[in-house]
Design a protein around this motif. Structure first.
Motif, PDB file in Angstrom:
ATOM      1  N   ARG A  15       0.857  -1.184   0.000  1.00 43.81           N
ATOM      2  CA  ARG A  15       0.000   0.000   0.000  1.00 43.81           C
ATOM      3  C   ARG A  15       0.899   1.242   0.000  1.00 43.81           C
ATOM      4  NH1 ARG A  15      -1.556  -3.178   4.339  1.00 43.81           N
ATOM      5  NH2 ARG A  15      -0.470  -1.663   5.598  1.00 43.81           N
ATOM      6  N   PRO A  16       0.387   2.388  -0.379  1.00 47.78           N
ATOM      7  CA  PRO A  16       1.210   3.610  -0.357  1.00 47.78           C
ATOM      8  C   PRO A  16       1.853   3.884   1.003  1.00 47.78           C
ATOM      9  CG  PRO A  16      -0.788   4.014  -1.598  1.00 47.78           C
ATOM     10  CD  PRO A  16      -0.936   2.636  -0.975  1.00 47.78           C
ATOM     11  N   THR A  17       1.218   3.493   2.093  1.00 55.29           N
ATOM     12  CA  THR A  17       1.777   3.724   3.424  1.00 55.29           C
ATOM     13  C   THR A  17       3.012   2.867   3.704  1.00 55.29           C
ATOM     14  OG1 THR A  17       0.215   2.127   4.349  1.00 55.29           O
ATOM     15  CG2 THR A  17      -0.417   4.461   4.436  1.00 55.29           C
ATOM     16  N   LEU A  19       5.607   2.680   1.688  1.00 58.22           N
ATOM     17  CA  LEU A  19       6.743   3.284   1.002  1.00 58.22           C
ATOM     18  C   LEU A  19       7.564   4.151   1.948  1.00 58.22           C
ATOM     19  CD1 LEU A  19       4.940   4.388  -2.272  1.00 58.22           C
ATOM     20  CD2 LEU A  19       6.311   2.326  -1.910  1.00 58.22           C
ATOM     21  N   SER A  45      11.458   5.234  -4.110  1.00 58.17           N
ATOM     22  CA  SER A  45      10.931   4.731  -2.847  1.00 58.17           C
ATOM     23  C   SER A  45      11.621   3.435  -2.464  1.00 58.17           C
ATOM     24  CB  SER A  45       9.425   4.466  -2.970  1.00 58.17           C
ATOM     25  OG  SER A  45       8.735   5.643  -3.270  1.00 58.17           O
ATOM     26  N   LEU A  61       2.048  -2.095  -6.136  1.00 59.67           N
ATOM     27  CA  LEU A  61       1.482  -1.059  -5.284  1.00 59.67           C
ATOM     28  C   LEU A  61       0.006  -0.967  -5.619  1.00 59.67           C
ATOM     29  CD1 LEU A  61       1.717   1.300  -3.288  1.00 59.67           C
ATOM     30  CD2 LEU A  61       2.370   2.745  -5.208  1.00 59.67           C
ATOM     31  N   TYR A  63      -3.601   0.575  -5.109  1.00 59.16           N
ATOM     32  CA  TYR A  63      -4.355   1.722  -4.617  1.00 59.16           C
ATOM     33  C   TYR A  63      -5.737   1.253  -4.191  1.00 59.16           C
ATOM     34  CZ  TYR A  63      -0.667   4.528  -6.610  1.00 59.16           C
ATOM     35  OH  TYR A  63       0.548   5.077  -6.890  1.00 59.16           O
ATOM     36  N   GLU A  69      -3.089   0.203  -9.986  1.00 63.62           N
ATOM     37  CA  GLU A  69      -1.866  -0.330  -9.398  1.00 63.62           C
ATOM     38  C   GLU A  69      -0.648   0.077 -10.199  1.00 63.62           C
ATOM     39  OE1 GLU A  69      -2.813  -4.505  -9.398  1.00 63.62           O
ATOM     40  OE2 GLU A  69      -2.028  -4.777 -11.405  1.00 63.62           O
ATOM     41  N   ARG A  70       0.509   0.039  -9.530  1.00 61.37           N
ATOM     42  CA  ARG A  70       1.815   0.180 -10.170  1.00 61.37           C
ATOM     43  C   ARG A  70       2.553  -1.126  -9.941  1.00 61.37           C
ATOM     44  NH1 ARG A  70       3.159   6.205  -8.216  1.00 61.37           N
ATOM     45  NH2 ARG A  70       1.997   7.218  -9.875  1.00 61.37           N
ATOM     46  N   ASP A  90       1.950   0.941 -15.054  1.00 63.93           N
ATOM     47  CA  ASP A  90       1.316   1.932 -14.191  1.00 63.93           C
ATOM     48  C   ASP A  90      -0.034   2.291 -14.778  1.00 63.93           C
ATOM     49  OD1 ASP A  90       0.552   4.008 -12.578  1.00 63.93           O
ATOM     50  OD2 ASP A  90       2.172   5.349 -13.155  1.00 63.93           O
ATOM     51  N   SER A  92      -2.294   3.663 -12.830  1.00 56.45           N
ATOM     52  CA  SER A  92      -2.846   4.653 -11.924  1.00 56.45           C
ATOM     53  C   SER A  92      -2.923   6.030 -12.568  1.00 56.45           C
ATOM     54  CB  SER A  92      -2.009   4.739 -10.639  1.00 56.45           C
ATOM     55  OG  SER A  92      -0.717   5.201 -10.941  1.00 56.45           O
TER      56      SER A  92
END
Length: 100
Positions: A15-17, A19, A45, A61, A63, A69-70, A90, A92
């Motif tokens: 998840r983004p958190t 990174l 990152s 990753l 979202y 997603e990435r 990517d 996103s």
């Protein structure tokens, strides 16, 4: 998850958190540090993951909204043991990057 080459390889979903801006100094023996290369996006990152039993070939990753997603694919290890991953997909951002 979308179909990808080497689908049977290990994939880590984050998840983004998860990174980090800088690499952690000393991961545990059962962990790895990954460098997620996104130079075209203007950011670099790092993440720490658990070897289960090895580091994954793919990192996704995910979202929470819209199913975007990435996707990064492992490329090589740095001399300091940090694993490099290159952005290969990517969805996103509309049409930014899709590489086989």
């Amino acid at each position: 998850m979308k179909a990808r080459p080497a689908q049977a390889d290990l994939t880590l979903r984050i998840r983004p958190t998860d990174l980090c801006r800088t690499p952690p100094k000393r991961p545990a023996a059962d962990q790895f540090v990954a460098h997620l290369c996104s130079t075209g996006l203007g950011s670099v990152s790092y993440i720490v993951g658990r070897r289960d039993p090895e580091a994954p070939r793919w990192i996704v990753l995910d979202y929470a909204t819209g199913g975007h997603e990435r996707v990064w694919r492992r490329t090589r290890a740095h001399g300091d043991g940090v694993l490099s991953y290159t952005l290969v997909e990517d969805d996103s951002s509309s049409g930014y990057l899709t590489v086989a």
